[in-house]
Motif scaffolding. Sequence first.
Motif, PDB file in Angstrom:
ATOM      1  N   THR A 133       9.556  -4.436   2.432  1.00 35.76           N
ATOM      2  CA  THR A 133       8.179  -4.216   2.882  1.00 35.76           C
ATOM      3  C   THR A 133       7.390  -3.531   1.773  1.00 35.76           C
ATOM      4  O   THR A 133       7.962  -2.889   0.887  1.00 35.76           O
ATOM      5  CB  THR A 133       8.120  -3.326   4.143  1.00 35.76           C
ATOM      6  OG1 THR A 133       8.576  -2.013   3.823  1.00 35.76           O
ATOM      7  CG2 THR A 133       8.946  -3.916   5.271  1.00 35.76           C
ATOM      8  N   LEU A 134       6.090  -3.650   1.855  1.00 33.94           N
ATOM      9  CA  LEU A 134       5.242  -2.870   0.961  1.00 33.94           C
ATOM     10  C   LEU A 134       5.364  -1.398   1.340  1.00 33.94           C
ATOM     11  O   LEU A 134       5.679  -1.074   2.493  1.00 33.94           O
ATOM     12  CB  LEU A 134       3.780  -3.314   1.107  1.00 33.94           C
ATOM     13  CG  LEU A 134       3.434  -4.718   0.625  1.00 33.94           C
ATOM     14  CD1 LEU A 134       1.975  -5.049   0.947  1.00 33.94           C
ATOM     15  CD2 LEU A 134       3.693  -4.848  -0.863  1.00 33.94           C
ATOM     16  N   PRO A 135       5.113  -0.488   0.413  1.00 32.47           N
ATOM     17  CA  PRO A 135       5.135   0.929   0.762  1.00 32.47           C
ATOM     18  C   PRO A 135       4.153   1.225   1.895  1.00 32.47           C
ATOM     19  O   PRO A 135       3.088   0.620   1.990  1.00 32.47           O
ATOM     20  CB  PRO A 135       4.701   1.625  -0.528  1.00 32.47           C
ATOM     21  CG  PRO A 135       5.060   0.661  -1.609  1.00 32.47           C
ATOM     22  CD  PRO A 135       4.841  -0.707  -1.016  1.00 32.47           C
ATOM     23  N   ALA A 136       4.538   2.154   2.746  1.00 32.58           N
ATOM     24  CA  ALA A 136       3.707   2.565   3.880  1.00 32.58           C
ATOM     25  C   ALA A 136       3.326   4.024   3.703  1.00 32.58           C
ATOM     26  O   ALA A 136       4.017   4.771   3.020  1.00 32.58           O
ATOM     27  CB  ALA A 136       4.480   2.391   5.190  1.00 32.58           C
ATOM     28  N   GLU A 137       2.232   4.402   4.318  1.00 31.19           N
ATOM     29  CA  GLU A 137       1.952   5.825   4.462  1.00 31.19           C
ATOM     30  C   GLU A 137       2.696   6.253   5.710  1.00 31.19           C
ATOM     31  O   GLU A 137       2.599   5.590   6.745  1.00 31.19           O
ATOM     32  CB  GLU A 137       0.454   6.078   4.622  1.00 31.19           C
ATOM     33  CG  GLU A 137      -0.344   5.756   3.385  1.00 31.19           C
ATOM     34  CD  GLU A 137      -1.844   5.923   3.626  1.00 31.19           C
ATOM     35  OE1 GLU A 137      -2.242   6.680   4.535  1.00 31.19           O
ATOM     36  OE2 GLU A 137      -2.613   5.273   2.901  1.00 31.19           O
ATOM     37  N   ALA A 138       3.445   7.324   5.632  1.00 35.87           N
ATOM     38  CA  ALA A 138       4.237   7.776   6.772  1.00 35.87           C
ATOM     39  C   ALA A 138       4.215   9.289   6.821  1.00 35.87           C
ATOM     40  O   ALA A 138       4.477   9.950   5.821  1.00 35.87           O
ATOM     41  CB  ALA A 138       5.674   7.282   6.646  1.00 35.87           C
ATOM     42  N   ARG A 139       3.885   9.812   7.997  1.00 33.57           N
ATOM     43  CA  ARG A 139       3.920  11.263   8.176  1.00 33.57           C
ATOM     44  C   ARG A 139       4.238  11.578   9.626  1.00 33.57           C
ATOM     45  O   ARG A 139       3.927  10.802  10.532  1.00 33.57           O
ATOM     46  CB  ARG A 139       2.608  11.909   7.751  1.00 33.57           C
ATOM     47  CG  ARG A 139       1.419  11.539   8.594  1.00 33.57           C
ATOM     48  CD  ARG A 139       0.115  12.112   8.040  1.00 33.57           C
ATOM     49  NE  ARG A 139      -0.998  11.789   8.901  1.00 33.57           N
ATOM     50  CZ  ARG A 139      -1.573  12.631   9.758  1.00 33.57           C
ATOM     51  NH1 ARG A 139      -1.152  13.880   9.840  1.00 33.57           N
ATOM     52  NH2 ARG A 139      -2.574  12.251  10.506  1.00 33.57           N
ATOM     53  N   ARG A 140       4.859  12.707   9.796  1.00 33.73           N
ATOM     54  CA  ARG A 140       5.159  13.196  11.143  1.00 33.73           C
ATOM     55  C   ARG A 140       3.891  13.822  11.715  1.00 33.73           C
ATOM     56  O   ARG A 140       3.143  14.486  10.993  1.00 33.73           O
ATOM     57  CB  ARG A 140       6.279  14.217  11.081  1.00 33.73           C
ATOM     58  CG  ARG A 140       6.803  14.596  12.426  1.00 33.73           C
ATOM     59  CD  ARG A 140       8.026  15.462  12.304  1.00 33.73           C
ATOM     60  NE  ARG A 140       8.508  15.772  13.635  1.00 33.73           N
ATOM     61  CZ  ARG A 140       9.748  16.043  13.920  1.00 33.73           C
ATOM     62  NH1 ARG A 140      10.650  16.068  12.959  1.00 33.73           N
ATOM     63  NH2 ARG A 140      10.101  16.306  15.160  1.00 33.73           N
ATOM     64  N   ILE A 141       3.637  13.587  13.005  1.00 34.09           N
ATOM     65  CA  ILE A 141       2.459  14.153  13.662  1.00 34.09           C
ATOM     66  C   ILE A 141       2.869  14.730  15.016  1.00 34.09           C
ATOM     67  O   ILE A 141       3.946  14.425  15.535  1.00 34.09           O
ATOM     68  CB  ILE A 141       1.343  13.103  13.867  1.00 34.09           C
ATOM     69  CG1 ILE A 141       1.835  11.945  14.758  1.00 34.09           C
ATOM     70  CG2 ILE A 141       0.808  12.593  12.530  1.00 34.09           C
ATOM     71  CD1 ILE A 141       0.753  10.970  15.181  1.00 34.09           C
ATOM     72  N   ASP A 142       2.003  15.560  15.577  1.00 35.01           N
ATOM     73  CA  ASP A 142       2.172  15.978  16.960  1.00 35.01           C
ATOM     74  C   ASP A 142       1.824  14.791  17.853  1.00 35.01           C
ATOM     75  O   ASP A 142       1.127  13.864  17.423  1.00 35.01           O
ATOM     76  CB  ASP A 142       1.242  17.151  17.289  1.00 35.01           C
ATOM     77  CG  ASP A 142       1.619  18.424  16.546  1.00 35.01           C
ATOM     78  OD1 ASP A 142       2.824  18.610  16.228  1.00 35.01           O
ATOM     79  OD2 ASP A 142       0.716  19.226  16.265  1.00 35.01           O
TER      80      ASP A 142
ATOM     81  N   LEU B 138       2.031   5.803  10.956  1.00 32.87           N
ATOM     82  CA  LEU B 138       2.342   4.863   9.872  1.00 32.87           C
ATOM     83  C   LEU B 138       1.107   4.041   9.567  1.00 32.87           C
ATOM     84  O   LEU B 138       0.404   3.604  10.484  1.00 32.87           O
ATOM     85  CB  LEU B 138       3.457   3.898  10.272  1.00 32.87           C
ATOM     86  CG  LEU B 138       4.878   4.424  10.367  1.00 32.87           C
ATOM     87  CD1 LEU B 138       5.815   3.306  10.778  1.00 32.87           C
ATOM     88  CD2 LEU B 138       5.321   5.009   9.049  1.00 32.87           C
ATOM     89  N   ARG B 139       0.879   3.824   8.272  1.00 33.13           N
ATOM     90  CA  ARG B 139      -0.179   2.901   7.843  1.00 33.13           C
ATOM     91  C   ARG B 139       0.479   1.847   6.983  1.00 33.13           C
ATOM     92  O   ARG B 139       1.112   2.162   5.967  1.00 33.13           O
ATOM     93  CB  ARG B 139      -1.255   3.627   7.050  1.00 33.13           C
ATOM     94  CG  ARG B 139      -2.384   2.687   6.646  1.00 33.13           C
ATOM     95  CD  ARG B 139      -3.515   3.444   5.998  1.00 33.13           C
ATOM     96  NE  ARG B 139      -4.640   2.576   5.784  1.00 33.13           N
ATOM     97  CZ  ARG B 139      -5.273   2.452   4.628  1.00 33.13           C
ATOM     98  NH1 ARG B 139      -4.896   3.175   3.584  1.00 33.13           N
ATOM     99  NH2 ARG B 139      -6.294   1.634   4.510  1.00 33.13           N
ATOM    100  N   ILE B 140       0.336   0.595   7.415  1.00 39.38           N
ATOM    101  CA  ILE B 140       0.924  -0.520   6.677  1.00 39.38           C
ATOM    102  C   ILE B 140      -0.174  -1.495   6.286  1.00 39.38           C
ATOM    103  O   ILE B 140      -1.274  -1.476   6.841  1.00 39.38           O
ATOM    104  CB  ILE B 140       2.029  -1.235   7.492  1.00 39.38           C
ATOM    105  CG1 ILE B 140       1.457  -1.875   8.760  1.00 39.38           C
ATOM    106  CG2 ILE B 140       3.167  -0.267   7.818  1.00 39.38           C
ATOM    107  CD1 ILE B 140       2.448  -2.764   9.497  1.00 39.38           C
ATOM    108  N   HIS B 141       0.152  -2.373   5.330  1.00 38.82           N
ATOM    109  CA  HIS B 141      -0.809  -3.365   4.833  1.00 38.82           C
ATOM    110  C   HIS B 141      -0.275  -4.784   4.985  1.00 38.82           C
ATOM    111  O   HIS B 141      -0.707  -5.680   4.271  1.00 38.82           O
ATOM    112  CB  HIS B 141      -1.133  -3.094   3.366  1.00 38.82           C
ATOM    113  CG  HIS B 141      -1.844  -1.802   3.159  1.00 38.82           C
ATOM    114  ND1 HIS B 141      -3.204  -1.668   3.285  1.00 38.82           N
ATOM    115  CD2 HIS B 141      -1.380  -0.570   2.874  1.00 38.82           C
ATOM    116  CE1 HIS B 141      -3.555  -0.421   3.068  1.00 38.82           C
ATOM    117  NE2 HIS B 141      -2.469   0.266   2.825  1.00 38.82           N
ATOM    118  N   GLU B 142       0.675  -4.956   5.874  1.00 43.00           N
ATOM    119  CA  GLU B 142       1.259  -6.271   6.125  1.00 43.00           C
ATOM    120  C   GLU B 142       1.201  -6.534   7.617  1.00 43.00           C
ATOM    121  O   GLU B 142       0.847  -5.654   8.389  1.00 43.00           O
ATOM    122  CB  GLU B 142       2.731  -6.298   5.697  1.00 43.00           C
ATOM    123  CG  GLU B 142       2.968  -6.051   4.229  1.00 43.00           C
ATOM    124  CD  GLU B 142       4.451  -5.992   3.934  1.00 43.00           C
ATOM    125  OE1 GLU B 142       4.993  -7.015   3.489  1.00 43.00           O
ATOM    126  OE2 GLU B 142       5.051  -4.936   4.175  1.00 43.00           O
TER     127      GLU B 142
END
Length: 193
Positions: A110-119, A144-148
Motif C-alpha cells: 500500500t501507499l504510506p498512510a497517515e496513522a495516529r492513535r486518537i480518543d 487513518l488517511r489513505i490515498h488509495e
Amino acid sequence: MKKSGTDRKTGMLIAFNKPYGVLCQFTDRSVPPRPTLALFELPPRVYAAGRLDHDSEGLLLLTDDGALVHRISHPRHTLGKRYWVQVEGDPGEDQLRRLRDGVSLNDGLTLPAEARRIDAPPMLWPRDPPIRVRKTVVDAWLELRIHEGRNRQVRRMTAAVGLPTLRLVRHAIDRWQLDGLQPGEWREVSPQG
C-alpha cells in the motif's frame, strides 16, 4: 432551480452519511434483499462516487455528473480519505510505523498512510447493532488517511499489523466532511469543496 428531463442541472454533489449495513447501490437482487440507498429519498439520478462496504459507515459522495465521479473516485487523482477505525488491541508505535510506511497485502504494497492513535470520536453516533464489548479484550481508536481505494483496504491494513478492525467510519474525502450528518442524513455540497 433544478430542471427535469434533458435540461436538468448536472454537477450536483451530495454528502451522505451511509449507515452500517447499507449497500452503496440503489438495488439489490439478493434474497432476501439487503438495505440500499433507495431507502433514503436521495435526489434522482445520483450515483456513488466511490464505495463503502456494507459493514462500514460514514461519508459517501453521490453525484449526477460522470466527470465528477471520475475526479473523486479514480485512483490517479489520489484524493485523501480519512477514517476513524476502532481496532482490537493496543496499537504500539511499531504497528503505527508499519501503517505509515505502507503495508504488504496480497495485492501489493500500500501507499504510506497517515496513522495516529486518537480518543474515541466524541461526535460519533451509536452503531446499530453495537460493537460487542469484551472486558478482557482491549480496543482503541485510530485515525487513518489513505490515498488509495483498494477493496477493504483499511480493514486489511489494520489486520496485517495485528489490529483487526471492529468499526470503520469514513469521516472525510479530501475537503468534504460529515460535519454533523447523522446516519441516513444527506445534504448538497459544493463540487469545489
